[in-house]
Every structure is written in C-alpha cells, then in structure tokens.
Design a protein around this motif. Structure first.
Motif, PDB file in Angstrom:
ATOM      1  N   UNK A   1      12.431  13.455  -6.275  1.00 46.81           N
ATOM      2  CA  UNK A   1      11.305  13.923  -5.459  1.00 46.81           C
ATOM      3  C   UNK A   1      10.012  13.951  -6.267  1.00 46.81           C
ATOM      4  N   UNK A   2      10.113  14.235  -7.536  1.00 49.17           N
ATOM      5  CA  UNK A   2       8.946  14.276  -8.411  1.00 49.17           C
ATOM      6  C   UNK A   2       8.329  12.912  -8.676  1.00 49.17           C
ATOM      7  N   UNK A   3       9.001  11.863  -8.250  1.00 47.19           N
ATOM      8  CA  UNK A   3       8.430  10.516  -8.403  1.00 47.19           C
ATOM      9  C   UNK A   3       7.416  10.216  -7.301  1.00 47.19           C
ATOM     10  N   UNK A   4       7.343  11.079  -6.303  1.00 47.20           N
ATOM     11  CA  UNK A   4       6.350  10.889  -5.244  1.00 47.20           C
ATOM     12  C   UNK A   4       4.955  10.905  -5.849  1.00 47.20           C
ATOM     13  N   UNK A   5       4.231   9.810  -5.672  1.00 48.93           N
ATOM     14  CA  UNK A   5       2.930   9.666  -6.327  1.00 48.93           C
ATOM     15  C   UNK A   5       2.307   8.347  -5.912  1.00 48.93           C
ATOM     16  N   UNK A   6       1.062   8.175  -6.321  1.00 46.49           N
ATOM     17  CA  UNK A   6       0.415   6.864  -6.252  1.00 46.49           C
ATOM     18  C   UNK A   6       0.686   6.166  -7.576  1.00 46.49           C
ATOM     19  N   UNK A   7       1.097   4.918  -7.496  1.00 52.29           N
ATOM     20  CA  UNK A   7       1.389   4.145  -8.702  1.00 52.29           C
ATOM     21  C   UNK A   7       0.379   3.007  -8.822  1.00 52.29           C
TER      22      UNK A   7
ATOM     23  N   UNK B   1       4.017   5.907  -3.198  1.00 50.59           N
ATOM     24  CA  UNK B   1       5.466   6.000  -3.091  1.00 50.59           C
ATOM     25  C   UNK B   1       5.854   7.388  -2.588  1.00 50.59           C
ATOM     26  N   UNK B   2       6.623   7.400  -1.527  1.00 51.04           N
ATOM     27  CA  UNK B   2       7.165   8.642  -0.988  1.00 51.04           C
ATOM     28  C   UNK B   2       8.671   8.667  -1.226  1.00 51.04           C
ATOM     29  N   UNK B   3       9.138   9.665  -1.935  1.00 52.59           N
ATOM     30  CA  UNK B   3      10.575   9.833  -2.144  1.00 52.59           C
ATOM     31  C   UNK B   3      11.059  10.896  -1.168  1.00 52.59           C
ATOM     32  N   UNK B   4      11.991  10.501  -0.319  1.00 54.58           N
ATOM     33  CA  UNK B   4      12.455  11.385   0.748  1.00 54.58           C
ATOM     34  C   UNK B   4      13.779  12.034   0.375  1.00 54.58           C
ATOM     35  N   UNK B   5      13.922  13.317   0.698  1.00 56.27           N
ATOM     36  CA  UNK B   5      15.183  14.019   0.376  1.00 56.27           C
ATOM     37  C   UNK B   5      16.321  13.577   1.286  1.00 56.27           C
TER      38      UNK B   5
ATOM     39  N   UNK C   1       0.822  -1.222   0.000  1.00 57.57           N
ATOM     40  CA  UNK C   1       0.000   0.000   0.000  1.00 57.57           C
ATOM     41  C   UNK C   1       0.859   1.276   0.000  1.00 57.57           C
ATOM     42  N   UNK C   2       2.009   1.205   0.645  1.00 58.90           N
ATOM     43  CA  UNK C   2       2.838   2.400   0.752  1.00 58.90           C
ATOM     44  C   UNK C   2       4.302   1.997   0.850  1.00 58.90           C
ATOM     45  N   UNK C   3       5.150   2.797   0.181  1.00 59.74           N
ATOM     46  CA  UNK C   3       6.596   2.557   0.243  1.00 59.74           C
ATOM     47  C   UNK C   3       7.326   3.887   0.316  1.00 59.74           C
ATOM     48  N   UNK C   4       8.526   3.823   0.856  1.00 62.88           N
ATOM     49  CA  UNK C   4       9.370   5.009   0.904  1.00 62.88           C
ATOM     50  C   UNK C   4      10.748   4.675   0.344  1.00 62.88           C
ATOM     51  N   UNK C   5      11.374   5.672  -0.239  1.00 65.66           N
ATOM     52  CA  UNK C   5      12.718   5.491  -0.793  1.00 65.66           C
ATOM     53  C   UNK C   5      13.455   6.813  -0.660  1.00 65.66           C
ATOM     54  N   UNK C   6      14.732   6.721  -0.453  1.00 66.05           N
ATOM     55  CA  UNK C   6      15.559   7.924  -0.403  1.00 66.05           C
ATOM     56  C   UNK C   6      15.835   8.410  -1.824  1.00 66.05           C
ATOM     57  N   UNK C   7      15.896   9.695  -1.955  1.00 67.38           N
ATOM     58  CA  UNK C   7      16.247  10.297  -3.241  1.00 67.38           C
ATOM     59  C   UNK C   7      17.537   9.670  -3.759  1.00 67.38           C
ATOM     60  N   UNK C   8      17.548   9.409  -5.070  1.00 65.72           N
ATOM     61  CA  UNK C   8      18.705   8.841  -5.783  1.00 65.72           C
ATOM     62  C   UNK C   8      18.828   7.326  -5.636  1.00 65.72           C
ATOM     63  N   UNK C   9      18.022   6.725  -4.776  1.00 65.80           N
ATOM     64  CA  UNK C   9      18.089   5.274  -4.642  1.00 65.80           C
ATOM     65  C   UNK C   9      17.087   4.606  -5.586  1.00 65.80           C
ATOM     66  N   UNK C  10      17.122   3.290  -5.576  1.00 63.07           N
ATOM     67  CA  UNK C  10      16.264   2.484  -6.459  1.00 63.07           C
ATOM     68  C   UNK C  10      15.171   1.828  -5.644  1.00 63.07           C
ATOM     69  N   UNK C  11      13.993   1.760  -6.216  1.00 62.30           N
ATOM     70  CA  UNK C  11      12.862   1.130  -5.534  1.00 62.30           C
ATOM     71  C   UNK C  11      12.113   0.262  -6.541  1.00 62.30           C
ATOM     72  N   UNK C  12      11.546  -0.821  -6.047  1.00 56.45           N
ATOM     73  CA  UNK C  12      10.769  -1.730  -6.893  1.00 56.45           C
ATOM     74  C   UNK C  12       9.369  -1.887  -6.325  1.00 56.45           C
TER      75      UNK C  12
END
Lengths: 115, 115
Positions: free
Chosen positions: A84-90, A111-115, A9-20
C-alpha cells in the motif's frame, strides 16, 4: 535534446502483485543515467533506483528492479509484491553524464495499490 | 532523516505581484536546484546554484526569476511580476556534491496559483 516519455498516466495493482511501469527516452548521448523517482501524496520526491547506461546489468533495489534496454531506449520499473505504501506518482528521469542533478523528467505515472 | 522543506505548501498571488518561494535545503548540502511542474506537464529544470551563484539555468529562467541564498540556510526563488502561466508546482532540491553517485533530495513542492 533529451525527452522522456511515460505513456501510462495512471495504473492500478492489487496488493502483493507485480506491476511494471513503462518509460522510453530519446537521446543522442552515449553516457547517461536513468532514474525512477517516487512521490507519495503530499510528500517529497525520493529516489527509487538508478541505472548507469554503461552498465549492462539491470539495477535492483529490494522489490524494485528495472529492465534497461539501451538499444530500444527503454527503461521500465518493476515493482514486486506491491505494498500500500507504494501508492505514489512515479517519475522516470534522464541525466546526461557530468550534468549532475539536471534531470529530464517524464510526465509521471500515478500508481494506486489496492488492498 | 534530514529533509528539504519548502514553504508555503500553497501560495495564491495576483498577476503582476512578486512572490518568493522558500526552501530550506539539507544543512550540509552545497548544490541547490529549482524545478517546476505546470499542471499536466513534465517536471522541468529551472536553475542550479552553487557557491552563491547560478551554475546553470534553463531558457525558462528568464529575467523575471531570481534565486538567492540570503542567510546560509534558506534558498529562495523570486518571481518578480507573476503571470498566469507561472502557475505550477515548484520543487526545490539539494545535493551534497555533484558526482555520479550522489543523490538530489527534493522538497515536497510549493503550489503557486496566479490569479
């Protein structure tokens, strides 16, 4: 019947990292299409990437790529160099061949992209 | 860049009242769709519309729903006698054609709250 399942339902990732982001689907169809749509907060849902089921090669669009496993009915989205602009519902979506624009959607992953 | 626009962004209505949700598709598009998402559930297909008539509708799209393209630019969804369970986000979409490589463009949605 077609079903699409997004188990995260929800995920977080640090800016510049990779998420699946994960997506599985169930269908008896052999010809179909799979999609990832992105919906930023209060904005339109936009197409990120599309995969034709008859193509073995995984689709890529810049930083976005998919891992399509037809036998396993799995269709994950990898976002590289997260911004940061990738923050969205997918939303993962399925469409039967010739049933154009009649999508079966998953419930979405926020998806939350954190600075 | 052309966008599908929906108005209002949020509508509150009393149970039993009629409500009209409005959409302005992209101007050269020919195929139009409504989807809805009940809070916490999946985005579901409601209806597709082409050449001034319904092409396909889901079992959700019962007699209380109707669609219309009244003036060549707007595409509306009318709910005649709203129920509490009609509370949802309603998405409009449009497409220039229905082929495998065309993309459906979505609006930002109208949140309908029935009280």
């Amino acid at each position: 019947a077609q079903t699409v399942t997004q188990s995260q339902p929800e995920m977080s990732v640090q800016e510049a990292e990779t998420v699946t982001l994960s997506c599985t689907y169930d269908t008896s169809e052999n010809n179909y299409y799979l999609f990832w749509y992105k919906q930023p907060p209060s904005r339109q849902m936009i197409l990120v990437i599309r995969q034709e089921a008859y193509k073995q090669q995984n689709a890529t669009e810049n930083r976005f790529s998919v891992n399509f496993q037809k036998a396993a009915k799995s269709f994950s989205l990898k976002i590289s160099d997260s911004q940061l602009g990738d923050t969205a519902m997918y939303f993962c979506a399925f469409m039967k061949h010739a049933d154009f624009n009649k999508f079966y959607f998953g419930s979405g992953t926020k998806l939350n992209v954190k600075p | 860049e052309p966008e599908v626009t929906q108005t209002p962004s949020h509508q509150v209505t009393q149970m039993g009242q009629e409500v009209i949700l409005r959409c302005v598709p992209i101007s050269n598009h020919l195929y139009f769709y409504w989807y809805r998402q009940i809070l916490g559930q999946k985005v579901e297909f409601l209806v597709s519309f082409y050449n001034n008539e319904i092409s396909e509708k889901s079992e959700i799209f019962d007699d209380q729903f109707s669609v219309e393209r009244p003036d060549g630019s707007n595409f509306t969804l009318k709910i005649r006698s709203t129920k509490l369970e009609d509370s949802a986000m309603y998405f409009c979409a449009s497409s220039p054609r229905e082929t495998v490589n065309t993309e459906a463009f979505f609006g930002q949605g109208t949140r309908l709250t029935v009280v």
